[in-house]
Enzyme design. Structure first.
Site, PDB file in Angstrom:
ATOM      1  N   ASP A   1     -10.209   5.616  -1.854  1.00 41.43           N
ATOM      2  CA  ASP A   1      -9.047   6.216  -2.528  1.00 41.43           C
ATOM      3  C   ASP A   1      -9.541   6.953  -3.776  1.00 41.43           C
ATOM      4  OD1 ASP A   1      -9.665   4.230  -4.331  1.00 41.43           O
ATOM      5  OD2 ASP A   1      -7.614   3.480  -4.541  1.00 41.43           O
TER       6      ASP A   1
ATOM      7  N   TYR B   1      -6.935   5.956   4.538  1.00 40.50           N
ATOM      8  CA  TYR B   1      -7.041   5.019   3.419  1.00 40.50           C
ATOM      9  C   TYR B   1      -6.179   3.774   3.659  1.00 40.50           C
ATOM     10  CZ  TYR B   1      -5.606   2.623  -0.638  1.00 40.50           C
ATOM     11  OH  TYR B   1      -5.286   1.594  -1.462  1.00 40.50           O
TER      12      TYR B   1
ATOM     13  N   GLU C   1       0.824  -1.210   0.000  1.00 40.75           N
ATOM     14  CA  GLU C   1       0.000   0.000   0.000  1.00 40.75           C
ATOM     15  C   GLU C   1       0.856   1.257   0.000  1.00 40.75           C
ATOM     16  OE1 GLU C   1      -3.084   0.406  -0.597  1.00 40.75           O
ATOM     17  OE2 GLU C   1      -3.522  -1.728  -0.660  1.00 40.75           O
TER      18      GLU C   1
END
Ligand code: SF4
Length: 336
Positions: free
Chosen positions: A135, A117, A34
């Site tokens: 997102d 997020y 991520e």
């Protein structure tokens, strides 16, 4: 839209891209992916993900690495604060949490460099916690599906979209649902959407109202600052000079040729008579800055060496973490 989550989960099962971080429940790998994937294209991010999981297969390995090693592996990916935060957080997990990766959304939020997020993504993918990710892809998808005109970068917009996403995840399998929302926004409801292939086309209000190209709405434009960099590339006895960027801001702790920053593209008079030739202006665009860089060649050693300057053999420069702009310049000159 009772069956919405089933429609997109079905679509996801049949159409998603195979990516290594989707085959794991290891929170460290998911977190790594991520952070790497922020502001990065999948193809490029994938190489870095493989590089990092190879170099640091456990969070302990990452924590024990030197910052220079981490920055070297990150080189070319940009936004170096992400690499520093990764390293800092790995040390935090190892030293303060006995090496156990935090297991809830709230705990994951405590890690440096992690926002709502990323915390939602890691908590839902690794632990199946019911928290909706929002997102850029999800903003676009939702703003069209529900034809929402609230700017996505306003406080109200953020709240509104999060509430909507929270509502949609209520009955779904959280990990799959979040992946499906993001993949939908990335592959189908992209900036140029493929509405024909969209599994929720019949529910789409922007399609019905012909507002697709106006969604999502953003309220502010990012202010961009222009900066002019003059790098001094000394050449003498196969050597050159580099220096570490210690000040806060872009490229902190990376290495560069000695730099003079000016208010315009004009070459500073202080160095003009030392230069043998200068490169063309190279433009480098960051999220809030446009950098115009010129590399000035000086066929001499500096008369005096500042204390923070290092004299190195030219070939050794690649052993140091370098901003992409310098890396690119070295590639270009090697090919000439
Ligand atoms: Fe996006 Fe088109 Fe699907 Fe609407 S119909 S959600 S605009 S892909």
């Amino acid at each position: 839209m009772a069956e919405f989550h089933l429609l997109i989960a079905d679509w996801y099962r049949q159409n998603h891209r195979e990516l290594p971080w989707r085959d794991t429940k290891n929170p460290y790998f998911i977190w790594l992916s991520e952070i790497i994937m922020q502001q990065t294209r999948i193809e490029q991010g994938l190489n870095y993900y493989l590089k990092f999981t190879n170099a640091y297969p456990t969070i302990q390995n990452l924590a024990n690495a030197s910052e220079q090693d981490v920055l070297n592996n990150w080189q070319g990916l940009g936004y170096y604060s992400r690499a520093r935060n990764l390293h800092f957080s790995a040390k935090f997990v190892v030293n303060e949490l006995n090496g156990k990766f935090p297991a809830t959304y709230n705990e994951i939020m405590q890690l440096k460099g992690v926002g709502t997020y990323t915390a939602a993504a890691v908590a839902s993918f690794a632990y199946n916690e019911r928290c909706a990710v929002v997102d850029g892809n999800v903003y676009r998808f939702l703003s069209r599906l529900f034809d929402i005109a609230t700017p996505i970068d306003s406080t109200q917009g953020k709240k509104e979209f999060q509430l909507l996403a929270d509502e949609l995840i209520k009955k779904a399998d959280p990990g799959t649902h979040n992946q499906a929302m993001m993949e939908m926004g990335s592959l189908i409801c992209s900036p140029k959407p493929d509405c024909e292939a969209c599994p929720v086309q019949v529910h789409c209000l922007a399609l019905k109202n012909k507002t697709i190209s106006e969604r999502p709405i953003k309220s502010k434009k990012t202010k961009v600052r222009d900066r002019y960099f003059h790098y001094l590339v000394h050449s003498f006895d196969g050597k050159t000079i580099i220096t570490k960027r210690t000040e806060k801001g872009i490229w902190q702790n990376m290495y560069q040729f000695p730099l003079i920053e000016t208010e315009s593209a004009e070459t500073p008079r202080t160095i003009s008579n030392e230069i043998s030739f200068s490169s063309e202006v190279q433009k480098h665009i960051l999220s809030h800055q446009r950098i115009f860089a010129v590399f000035h060649h000086i066929d001499n050693a500096p008369k005096t060496l500042d204390s923070d300057h290092l004299e190195i053999n030219k070939v050794e420069i690649q052993d140091y973490p370098l901003p992409r702009i310098i890396d690119r310049y070295l590639e270009d000159t090697a090919n000439q």
